[in-house]
Design a protein around this motif. Structure first.
Motif, mmCIF file in Angstrom:
data_model
loop_
_atom_site.group_PDB
_atom_site.id
_atom_site.type_symbol
_atom_site.label_atom_id
_atom_site.label_comp_id
_atom_site.label_asym_id
_atom_site.label_seq_id
_atom_site.Cartn_x
_atom_site.Cartn_y
_atom_site.Cartn_z
ATOM 1 N N VAL A 76 25.523 -2.101 -47.442
ATOM 2 C CA VAL A 76 24.142 -1.648 -47.376
ATOM 3 C C VAL A 76 23.348 -2.580 -46.476
ATOM 4 O O VAL A 76 23.624 -3.785 -46.405
ATOM 5 N N VAL A 77 22.378 -2.008 -45.765
ATOM 6 C CA VAL A 77 21.469 -2.796 -44.935
ATOM 7 C C VAL A 77 20.145 -2.912 -45.681
ATOM 8 O O VAL A 77 19.472 -1.915 -45.938
ATOM 9 N N VAL A 78 19.774 -4.129 -46.040
ATOM 10 C CA VAL A 78 18.538 -4.389 -46.776
ATOM 11 C C VAL A 78 17.492 -4.902 -45.797
ATOM 12 O O VAL A 78 17.718 -5.882 -45.082
ATOM 13 N N ASP A 79 16.358 -4.220 -45.771
ATOM 14 C CA ASP A 79 15.238 -4.622 -44.917
ATOM 15 C C ASP A 79 14.062 -4.947 -45.834
ATOM 16 O O ASP A 79 13.343 -4.059 -46.284
ATOM 17 N N LYS A 85 -2.248 -10.116 -47.930
ATOM 18 C CA LYS A 85 -3.512 -9.480 -47.594
ATOM 19 C C LYS A 85 -4.399 -10.416 -46.769
ATOM 20 O O LYS A 85 -4.453 -11.614 -47.003
ATOM 21 N N PHE A 86 -5.055 -9.811 -45.804
ATOM 22 C CA PHE A 86 -6.063 -10.481 -44.967
ATOM 23 C C PHE A 86 -5.475 -11.558 -44.048
ATOM 24 O O PHE A 86 -6.232 -12.306 -43.427
ATOM 25 N N LEU A 87 -4.155 -11.646 -43.962
ATOM 26 C CA LEU A 87 -3.536 -12.612 -43.049
ATOM 27 C C LEU A 87 -2.496 -11.890 -42.200
ATOM 28 O O LEU A 87 -1.702 -11.111 -42.726
ATOM 29 N N PRO A 88 -2.477 -12.153 -40.902
ATOM 30 C CA PRO A 88 -1.458 -11.522 -40.044
ATOM 31 C C PRO A 88 -0.065 -12.068 -40.347
ATOM 32 O O PRO A 88 0.092 -13.164 -40.880
ATOM 33 N N ASP A 89 0.948 -11.279 -40.003
ATOM 34 C CA ASP A 89 2.325 -11.687 -40.283
ATOM 35 C C ASP A 89 2.702 -12.981 -39.567
ATOM 36 O O ASP A 89 3.570 -13.722 -40.038
ATOM 37 N N ALA A 90 2.072 -13.250 -38.421
ATOM 38 C CA ALA A 90 2.393 -14.477 -37.687
ATOM 39 C C ALA A 90 1.954 -15.723 -38.448
ATOM 40 O O ALA A 90 2.498 -16.808 -38.234
ATOM 41 N N ILE A 91 0.989 -15.577 -39.359
ATOM 42 C CA ILE A 91 0.502 -16.706 -40.145
ATOM 43 C C ILE A 91 1.205 -16.783 -41.491
ATOM 44 O O ILE A 91 1.718 -17.825 -41.897
ATOM 45 N N ARG A 92 1.233 -15.670 -42.214
ATOM 46 C CA ARG A 92 1.850 -15.661 -43.540
ATOM 47 C C ARG A 92 2.555 -14.333 -43.760
ATOM 48 O O ARG A 92 1.949 -13.276 -43.701
ATOM 49 N N GLY A 93 3.828 -14.388 -43.989
ATOM 50 C CA GLY A 93 4.616 -13.185 -44.219
ATOM 51 C C GLY A 93 6.066 -13.429 -43.829
ATOM 52 O O GLY A 93 6.394 -14.415 -43.154
ATOM 53 N N SER A 94 6.925 -12.545 -44.273
ATOM 54 C CA SER A 94 8.342 -12.693 -43.933
ATOM 55 C C SER A 94 9.014 -11.333 -43.918
ATOM 56 O O SER A 94 8.581 -10.393 -44.589
ATOM 57 N N ARG A 95 10.066 -11.250 -43.150
ATOM 58 C CA ARG A 95 10.879 -10.035 -43.090
ATOM 59 C C ARG A 95 12.331 -10.461 -42.871
ATOM 60 O O ARG A 95 12.631 -11.210 -41.950
ATOM 61 N N THR A 96 13.209 -9.973 -43.741
ATOM 62 C CA THR A 96 14.619 -10.344 -43.697
ATOM 63 C C THR A 96 15.474 -9.090 -43.588
ATOM 64 O O THR A 96 15.296 -8.144 -44.359
ATOM 65 N N LEU A 97 16.369 -9.094 -42.626
ATOM 66 C CA LEU A 97 17.339 -8.014 -42.458
ATOM 67 C C LEU A 97 18.693 -8.546 -42.911
ATOM 68 O O LEU A 97 19.208 -9.517 -42.348
ATOM 69 N N TYR A 98 19.246 -7.929 -43.943
ATOM 70 C CA TYR A 98 20.425 -8.479 -44.618
ATOM 71 C C TYR A 98 21.499 -7.406 -44.760
ATOM 72 O O TYR A 98 21.214 -6.266 -45.140
#
Length: 220
Positions: A76-79, A85-98
């Protein structure tokens, strides 16, 4: 008469100290990235891994009465994306492709078969067996075939990893992979295949013991 010389206070304001601390952290962070790209320095400043784990202790033993009749391999491919909230992904956030790969076993619990579930005729040429329906075991994630394809993290997440006890934790995506593999196993017809294989096994066994007619049913 000599006039006393007054010393001018040169203490750094509090806000300047905070800015300097952030700048220092960023310099160290990006310097570490640059050093890792220089050939030879990675080995010079690299870390070493030592396994100082104690011996495994046996806690319990369970007698198994189930017949593992089928096993399915799944991928399975997990995305997984986490936003703030109120913060752009470049500052706070994450994304993992597994990529998660694992197996699920389907089994028939022969320990649940009672005396009334087995019927044999007088001359021992015919037998009827009633077995419980096949069930699915827990999904087992294969660490050798599972891996993270990409990880995108905001600046604050990267800085937080510097002080985290487990910066490379993939527990969240691993749990999702196990869940998706389990759901796929339920829709795969694996239990039906397990019942067919169990029937074939029992018929072959009883035929070798002299039974000419063997009937196997499932229920309960």
């Amino acid at each position: 008469m000599t006039t006393p010389i007054r010393r001018v206070s040169r203490r750094m304001p509090g806000w300047a100290k905070a800015v300097s601390a952030v700048v220092l952290v960023l310099v160290v962070f990006f310097a570490g990235i640059r050093l890792s790209l220089v050939p030879g320095l990675k080995d010079l400043f690299g870390t070493q891994t030592h396994d100082r784990s104690g011996p495994a202790l046996l806690q319990s033993i369970q007698d198994m009465s189930r017949y593992d009749a089928a096993s399915g391999n799944f991928q399975v491919v997990v995305d997984l994306e986490k936003d703030t909230k109120f913060l752009p992904d470049a500052i706070r956030g994450s994304r993992t492709l597994y990529i998660g790969a694992g197996t699920v076993d389907a089994y028939v619990d022969l320990g649940k078969v009672g005396k009334g579930d087995v019927t044999v005729n007088g001359d021992r040429t015919s037998a009827t067996l009633r077995l419980p329906h096949a069930a699915l075991g827990k999904p087992a994630l294969d660490p050798d075939r599972s891996y993270a394809v990409s990880k995108q993290r905001g600046l604050l997440d990267r800085l937080g990893d510097l002080f985290s006890d487990n910066p490379n934790s993939e527990q969240a995506v691993q749990k999702l992979a196990v869940k998706h593999i389990g759901d796929a196993a339920k829709e795969s017809g694996l239990t039906k295949r397990a019942e067919t294989n169990t029937t074939d096994m029992l018929r072959g066994l009883l035929h070798s013991l002299g039974f000419k007619e063997v009937r196997v049913t499932y229920g309960g």
